[in-house]
Design a protein around this motif. Sequence first.
Motif, PDB file in Angstrom:
ATOM      1  N   VAL A   1     -37.034  17.213  51.745  1.00  0.00           N
ATOM      2  CA  VAL A   1     -36.982  16.433  52.991  1.00  0.00           C
ATOM      3  C   VAL A   1     -38.343  16.447  53.677  1.00  0.00           C
ATOM      4  O   VAL A   1     -38.836  15.404  54.130  1.00  0.00           O
ATOM      5  N   ALA A   2     -38.969  17.642  53.744  1.00  0.00           N
ATOM      6  CA  ALA A   2     -40.298  17.731  54.358  1.00  0.00           C
ATOM      7  C   ALA A   2     -41.303  16.867  53.597  1.00  0.00           C
ATOM      8  O   ALA A   2     -42.103  16.140  54.195  1.00  0.00           O
TER       9      ALA A   2
ATOM     10  N   GLY B   1     -40.612  14.267  51.667  1.00  0.00           N
ATOM     11  CA  GLY B   1     -40.271  12.856  51.812  1.00  0.00           C
ATOM     12  C   GLY B   1     -40.808  12.277  53.115  1.00  0.00           C
ATOM     13  O   GLY B   1     -41.376  11.184  53.133  1.00  0.00           O
ATOM     14  N   ILE B   2     -40.634  13.028  54.205  1.00  0.00           N
ATOM     15  CA  ILE B   2     -41.151  12.569  55.504  1.00  0.00           C
ATOM     16  C   ILE B   2     -42.675  12.489  55.475  1.00  0.00           C
ATOM     17  O   ILE B   2     -43.282  11.522  55.963  1.00  0.00           O
ATOM     18  N   PHE B   3     -43.300  13.506  54.885  1.00  0.00           N
ATOM     19  CA  PHE B   3     -44.763  13.530  54.796  1.00  0.00           C
ATOM     20  C   PHE B   3     -45.288  12.321  54.030  1.00  0.00           C
ATOM     21  O   PHE B   3     -46.255  11.665  54.452  1.00  0.00           O
ATOM     22  N   CYS B   4     -44.648  12.004  52.908  1.00  0.00           N
ATOM     23  CA  CYS B   4     -45.109  10.882  52.085  1.00  0.00           C
ATOM     24  C   CYS B   4     -44.839   9.535  52.757  1.00  0.00           C
ATOM     25  O   CYS B   4     -45.621   8.591  52.610  1.00  0.00           O
ATOM     26  N   LEU B   5     -43.756   9.433  53.513  1.00  0.00           N
ATOM     27  CA  LEU B   5     -43.487   8.202  54.260  1.00  0.00           C
ATOM     28  C   LEU B   5     -44.555   7.969  55.329  1.00  0.00           C
ATOM     29  O   LEU B   5     -44.977   6.827  55.560  1.00  0.00           O
ATOM     30  N   VAL B   6     -45.003   9.056  55.961  1.00  0.00           N
ATOM     31  CA  VAL B   6     -46.078   8.930  56.954  1.00  0.00           C
ATOM     32  C   VAL B   6     -47.378   8.503  56.277  1.00  0.00           C
ATOM     33  O   VAL B   6     -48.136   7.674  56.816  1.00  0.00           O
ATOM     34  N   LEU B   7     -47.639   9.034  55.087  1.00  0.00           N
ATOM     35  CA  LEU B   7     -48.826   8.613  54.338  1.00  0.00           C
ATOM     36  C   LEU B   7     -48.775   7.114  54.039  1.00  0.00           C
ATOM     37  O   LEU B   7     -49.778   6.407  54.180  1.00  0.00           O
ATOM     38  N   LEU B   8     -47.601   6.646  53.629  1.00  0.00           N
ATOM     39  CA  LEU B   8     -47.448   5.214  53.358  1.00  0.00           C
ATOM     40  C   LEU B   8     -47.644   4.390  54.627  1.00  0.00           C
ATOM     41  O   LEU B   8     -48.250   3.312  54.590  1.00  0.00           O
ATOM     42  N   GLN B   9     -47.128   4.910  55.739  1.00  0.00           N
ATOM     43  CA  GLN B   9     -47.257   4.198  57.004  1.00  0.00           C
ATOM     44  C   GLN B   9     -48.716   4.015  57.397  1.00  0.00           C
ATOM     45  O   GLN B   9     -49.092   3.013  58.019  1.00  0.00           O
ATOM     46  N   HIS B  10     -49.552   4.967  57.011  1.00  0.00           N
ATOM     47  CA  HIS B  10     -50.986   4.901  57.320  1.00  0.00           C
ATOM     48  C   HIS B  10     -51.798   4.337  56.149  1.00  0.00           C
ATOM     49  O   HIS B  10     -53.017   4.532  56.088  1.00  0.00           O
ATOM     50  N   ASN B  11     -51.094   3.655  55.241  1.00  0.00           N
ATOM     51  CA  ASN B  11     -51.736   2.993  54.088  1.00  0.00           C
ATOM     52  C   ASN B  11     -52.444   3.971  53.147  1.00  0.00           C
ATOM     53  O   ASN B  11     -53.382   3.583  52.442  1.00  0.00           O
ATOM     54  N   LEU B  12     -52.010   5.209  53.142  1.00  0.00           N
ATOM     55  CA  LEU B  12     -52.576   6.203  52.226  1.00  0.00           C
ATOM     56  C   LEU B  12     -51.689   6.312  50.984  1.00  0.00           C
ATOM     57  O   LEU B  12     -51.183   7.384  50.630  1.00  0.00           O
ATOM     58  N   ILE B  13     -51.521   5.171  50.337  1.00  0.00           N
ATOM     59  CA  ILE B  13     -50.619   5.090  49.200  1.00  0.00           C
ATOM     60  C   ILE B  13     -51.085   5.991  48.064  1.00  0.00           C
ATOM     61  O   ILE B  13     -50.282   6.637  47.391  1.00  0.00           O
ATOM     62  N   TRP B  14     -52.394   6.061  47.869  1.00  0.00           N
ATOM     63  CA  TRP B  14     -52.929   6.847  46.763  1.00  0.00           C
ATOM     64  C   TRP B  14     -52.650   8.342  46.931  1.00  0.00           C
ATOM     65  O   TRP B  14     -52.656   9.090  45.948  1.00  0.00           O
TER      66      TRP B  14
ATOM     67  N   TYR C   1     -42.108  18.041  45.159  1.00  0.00           N
ATOM     68  CA  TYR C   1     -41.011  18.203  44.211  1.00  0.00           C
ATOM     69  C   TYR C   1     -41.173  19.492  43.415  1.00  0.00           C
ATOM     70  O   TYR C   1     -40.199  20.220  43.181  1.00  0.00           O
ATOM     71  N   GLY C   2     -42.402  19.786  42.999  1.00  0.00           N
ATOM     72  CA  GLY C   2     -42.665  21.038  42.292  1.00  0.00           C
ATOM     73  C   GLY C   2     -42.343  22.252  43.154  1.00  0.00           C
ATOM     74  O   GLY C   2     -41.765  23.238  42.675  1.00  0.00           O
ATOM     75  N   LEU C   3     -42.692  22.187  44.443  1.00  0.00           N
ATOM     76  CA  LEU C   3     -42.354  23.274  45.361  1.00  0.00           C
ATOM     77  C   LEU C   3     -40.842  23.434  45.503  1.00  0.00           C
ATOM     78  O   LEU C   3     -40.330  24.563  45.588  1.00  0.00           O
ATOM     79  N   ALA C   4     -40.131  22.317  45.520  1.00  0.00           N
ATOM     80  CA  ALA C   4     -38.668  22.379  45.596  1.00  0.00           C
ATOM     81  C   ALA C   4     -38.084  23.041  44.350  1.00  0.00           C
ATOM     82  O   ALA C   4     -37.140  23.842  44.436  1.00  0.00           O
TER      83      ALA C   4
END
Length: 215
Positions: free
Chosen positions: A125-126, A128-141, A151-154
């Motif tokens: 969950v942490a 997923g939220i972090f990556c959504l924020v990256l996408l929101q700021h156009n940091l797709i890479w 996922y590895g940490l999970a």
Amino acid sequence: MSESREHLQTLTEIRSLMERSSKFLSLSGLSGVSAGLIALAGAAVVYMRLRTNSLATLGYDQLSRYDADTHADLRRFLVTVAVVVLASALLAGTYFTVRKARRQGHDVWNSSSKRLVWAMLVPLVAGGIFCLVLLQHNLIWLAFPGTLIFYGLALLNGSKYTLRDVESLGYCEIGLGLLSLFWPGYNLLTWAIGFGVLHVVYGLAMYYKYERNAS
């Protein structure tokens, strides 16, 4: 001699019962295989979309050339594919795991599976939220390696409550995610390897190790 063997067998049975009560051992290798194949299909869909939009990679050097509308359209597309892949992988994984648990005569939803889900849910969950924020700021890479790392940490966190082989997969996912940070031009490829190829290899290994002779 026979008495010592009986004691050894008794200790082995006690250890097995304690392990079953504290760990969820019904994860199916076929769940990993199905998740990997679904992830590879999702990566193929993204790759075809990139070719259609004349995007060779999702690296920051190339994405910086495109306007806000293109970024927004690409974000919606990536999130849609990710949701479909995740939902499909969860459904397939649940099916194979439930099937294995029933064959073993075990309950799927018990104290050990609850601990496993909770242990994995927090990093997922942490992340997923972090990556959504990256996408929101156009940091797709950065979002692609981010999904691999979290996922590895999970997996590492959840490996305490299931097969220890999951720990090795977790280390591989984290290592691949970190490598992807320094190899941004190939982040879709590393994502496909992490969620696709590694899952298929891991799933097949687990199937032949734990399930093939038991089925």
